[in-house]
Design a protein around this motif. Structure first.
Motif, PDB file in Angstrom:
ATOM      1  N   ALA A  29       0.920  -1.155  -0.078  1.00 41.27           N
ATOM      2  CA  ALA A  29       0.202   0.098  -0.081  1.00 41.27           C
ATOM      3  C   ALA A  29       0.883   1.401  -0.150  1.00 41.27           C
ATOM      4  N   SER A  30       1.769   1.255   0.717  1.00 38.66           N
ATOM      5  CA  SER A  30       2.847   2.341   0.747  1.00 38.66           C
ATOM      6  C   SER A  30       3.449   2.473  -0.498  1.00 38.66           C
ATOM      7  N   GLY A  31       3.975   1.544  -0.934  1.00 34.47           N
ATOM      8  CA  GLY A  31       4.797   1.657  -2.403  1.00 34.47           C
ATOM      9  C   GLY A  31       3.682   2.035  -3.318  1.00 34.47           C
ATOM     10  N   ASP A  32       2.500   1.615  -3.538  1.00 34.00           N
ATOM     11  CA  ASP A  32       1.578   2.192  -4.342  1.00 34.00           C
ATOM     12  C   ASP A  32       1.427   3.601  -4.152  1.00 34.00           C
ATOM     13  N   ARG A  33       1.127   4.089  -3.180  1.00 32.19           N
ATOM     14  CA  ARG A  33       0.916   5.540  -2.683  1.00 32.19           C
ATOM     15  C   ARG A  33       2.310   6.387  -3.441  1.00 32.19           C
ATOM     16  N   MET A  34       3.373   5.710  -2.954  1.00 30.01           N
ATOM     17  CA  MET A  34       4.767   6.410  -3.467  1.00 30.01           C
ATOM     18  C   MET A  34       4.679   6.727  -4.946  1.00 30.01           C
ATOM     19  N   VAL A  35       4.426   5.742  -5.724  1.00 29.81           N
ATOM     20  CA  VAL A  35       4.793   5.920  -7.025  1.00 29.81           C
ATOM     21  C   VAL A  35       3.597   6.214  -7.923  1.00 29.81           C
ATOM     22  N   ALA A  36       2.272   6.476  -7.403  1.00 33.68           N
ATOM     23  CA  ALA A  36       1.063   6.751  -8.180  1.00 33.68           C
ATOM     24  C   ALA A  36       1.109   7.761  -8.841  1.00 33.68           C
ATOM     25  N   SER A  37       1.988   8.796  -8.525  1.00 30.43           N
ATOM     26  CA  SER A  37       2.022   9.968  -9.315  1.00 30.43           C
ATOM     27  C   SER A  37       2.799   9.717 -10.539  1.00 30.43           C
ATOM     28  N   GLY A  39       2.444   7.159 -12.312  1.00 29.14           N
ATOM     29  CA  GLY A  39       1.737   6.264 -13.188  1.00 29.14           C
ATOM     30  C   GLY A  39       1.783   4.762 -13.028  1.00 29.14           C
ATOM     31  N   LEU A  40       2.657   4.494 -11.679  1.00 34.14           N
ATOM     32  CA  LEU A  40       2.925   2.925 -11.574  1.00 34.14           C
ATOM     33  C   LEU A  40       2.212   2.562 -10.319  1.00 34.14           C
ATOM     34  N   THR A  41       2.418   1.271 -10.258  1.00 35.63           N
ATOM     35  CA  THR A  41       1.862   0.713  -8.982  1.00 35.63           C
ATOM     36  C   THR A  41       3.074  -0.133  -8.468  1.00 35.63           C
ATOM     37  N   ILE A  42       3.105  -0.524  -7.174  1.00 36.74           N
ATOM     38  CA  ILE A  42       4.165  -1.494  -6.783  1.00 36.74           C
ATOM     39  C   ILE A  42       4.479  -2.641  -7.753  1.00 36.74           C
ATOM     40  N   ALA A  43       3.450  -3.121  -8.482  1.00 32.97           N
ATOM     41  CA  ALA A  43       3.793  -4.194  -9.063  1.00 32.97           C
ATOM     42  C   ALA A  43       4.373  -3.851 -10.447  1.00 32.97           C
ATOM     43  N   ARG A  44       4.201  -2.863 -11.085  1.00 36.32           N
ATOM     44  CA  ARG A  44       4.670  -2.394 -12.217  1.00 36.32           C
ATOM     45  C   ARG A  44       6.175  -1.929 -12.000  1.00 36.32           C
ATOM     46  N   TRP A  45       6.529  -1.366 -10.729  1.00 36.97           N
ATOM     47  CA  TRP A  45       7.753  -0.650 -10.214  1.00 36.97           C
ATOM     48  C   TRP A  45       8.605  -2.205 -10.205  1.00 36.97           C
ATOM     49  N   GLN A  46       8.234  -3.185  -9.591  1.00 41.38           N
ATOM     50  CA  GLN A  46       8.761  -4.434  -9.522  1.00 41.38           C
ATOM     51  C   GLN A  46       9.323  -4.938 -10.787  1.00 41.38           C
ATOM     52  N   VAL A  47       8.483  -4.852 -11.841  1.00 40.20           N
ATOM     53  CA  VAL A  47       8.588  -5.586 -13.158  1.00 40.20           C
ATOM     54  C   VAL A  47       9.895  -4.646 -13.717  1.00 40.20           C
ATOM     55  N   GLN A 109      13.575   6.296 -17.231  1.00 43.16           N
ATOM     56  CA  GLN A 109      13.527   7.598 -16.584  1.00 43.16           C
ATOM     57  C   GLN A 109      12.051   7.380 -15.408  1.00 43.16           C
ATOM     58  N   THR A 110      11.325   6.728 -15.644  1.00 48.53           N
ATOM     59  CA  THR A 110      10.220   6.461 -14.840  1.00 48.53           C
ATOM     60  C   THR A 110      10.788   5.509 -13.583  1.00 48.53           C
ATOM     61  N   TYR A 111      11.649   4.498 -13.978  1.00 49.23           N
ATOM     62  CA  TYR A 111      12.079   3.721 -12.841  1.00 49.23           C
ATOM     63  C   TYR A 111      12.970   4.752 -11.779  1.00 49.23           C
ATOM     64  N   GLU A 112      13.706   5.514 -12.579  1.00 51.09           N
ATOM     65  CA  GLU A 112      14.905   6.379 -11.897  1.00 51.09           C
ATOM     66  C   GLU A 112      14.039   7.300 -10.932  1.00 51.09           C
ATOM     67  N   ALA A 113      13.045   7.883 -11.322  1.00 48.84           N
ATOM     68  CA  ALA A 113      12.188   8.735 -10.655  1.00 48.84           C
ATOM     69  C   ALA A 113      11.495   8.231  -9.404  1.00 48.84           C
ATOM     70  N   ALA A 114      10.955   6.556  -9.708  1.00 48.55           N
ATOM     71  CA  ALA A 114      10.533   6.069  -8.589  1.00 48.55           C
ATOM     72  C   ALA A 114      11.441   5.720  -7.557  1.00 48.55           C
ATOM     73  N   MET A 115      12.620   5.576  -8.051  1.00 47.50           N
ATOM     74  CA  MET A 115      13.863   5.151  -7.053  1.00 47.50           C
ATOM     75  C   MET A 115      14.224   6.489  -6.105  1.00 47.50           C
ATOM     76  N   SER A 116      14.207   7.800  -6.767  1.00 40.52           N
ATOM     77  CA  SER A 116      14.291   8.841  -6.108  1.00 40.52           C
ATOM     78  C   SER A 116      13.571   8.964  -5.106  1.00 40.52           C
ATOM     79  N   LEU A 117      12.158   8.852  -5.279  1.00 42.84           N
ATOM     80  CA  LEU A 117      11.337   8.867  -4.282  1.00 42.84           C
ATOM     81  C   LEU A 117      11.237   7.720  -3.049  1.00 42.84           C
ATOM     82  N   GLN A 118      11.998   6.669  -3.463  1.00 44.20           N
ATOM     83  CA  GLN A 118      12.202   5.436  -2.507  1.00 44.20           C
ATOM     84  C   GLN A 118      13.268   5.865  -1.641  1.00 44.20           C
TER      85      GLN A 118
END
Length: 158
Positions: A29-37, A39-47, A109-118
């Motif tokens: 749930a926390s991961g989904d909230r983190m990357v929602a902006s 356009g990702l979900t935790i599952a998409r981020w993991q892939v 770029q999207t993955y790197e943006a997610a990692m910068s949020l993480q």
């Protein structure tokens, strides 16, 4: 001890498993909230992370295996990522039907943006925890994963 009675270690491990289930739900749930902006979900981020972690383009089945996930679920996610331009498919010289999954520049770029949020999130989560305790937890989890990988399902053992 009777096979139907838990050992003290079994009781302690059962308690940890129940906590891990709750922790997993909260992490998702926390991961989904983190990357929602993004356009990702935790599952998409993991892939996306699995694609980046691979040393070369892989078919969906290999990505799923490396993730410990269901191939059909990973295929659905990869198809969605492809529609959004985050990944593309390339011919696989070793298998005509199992195309290789390749990260696009937008996907990177999207993955790197997610990692910068993480980064700030994980630093906050680790605040107050001892590195030695985290390393011990990692060793225990790795040992349990190895046991599960080596033993198959409970039904298979019966």
């Amino acid at each position: 001890m009777n096979k139907t009675e838990r050992t003290p270690e079994g009781i302690a491990l059962t308690s940890i498993f129940l906590d891990l289930f709750r922790l997993n739900n909260r992490l998702l749930a926390s991961g989904d909230r983190m990357v929602a902006s993004l356009g990702l979900t935790i599952a998409r981020w993991q892939v996306l992370g699995s694609i980046i972690a691979a040393d070369r383009p892989q078919p969906v089945a290999w990505l799923a295996r490396d993730m410990g996930a269901n191939r059909q679920n990973v295929q659905r996610i990869v198809n969605d990522l492809e529609k959004e331009g985050l990944v593309s498919f390339q011919p696989n010289p070793h298998h005509r039907r199992a195309q290789l999954v390749v990260l696009s520049s937008k996907g990177k770029q999207t993955y790197e943006a997610a990692m910068s949020l993480q980064v700030p999130w994980v630093n906050e989560m680790s605040d107050g925890l001892r590195l030695e305790d985290i390393e011990t937890m990692h060793r225990v989890m790795s040992a349990l994963l190895e046991k599960l990988d080596g033993h198959g399902d409970v039904e298979e053992q019966s």
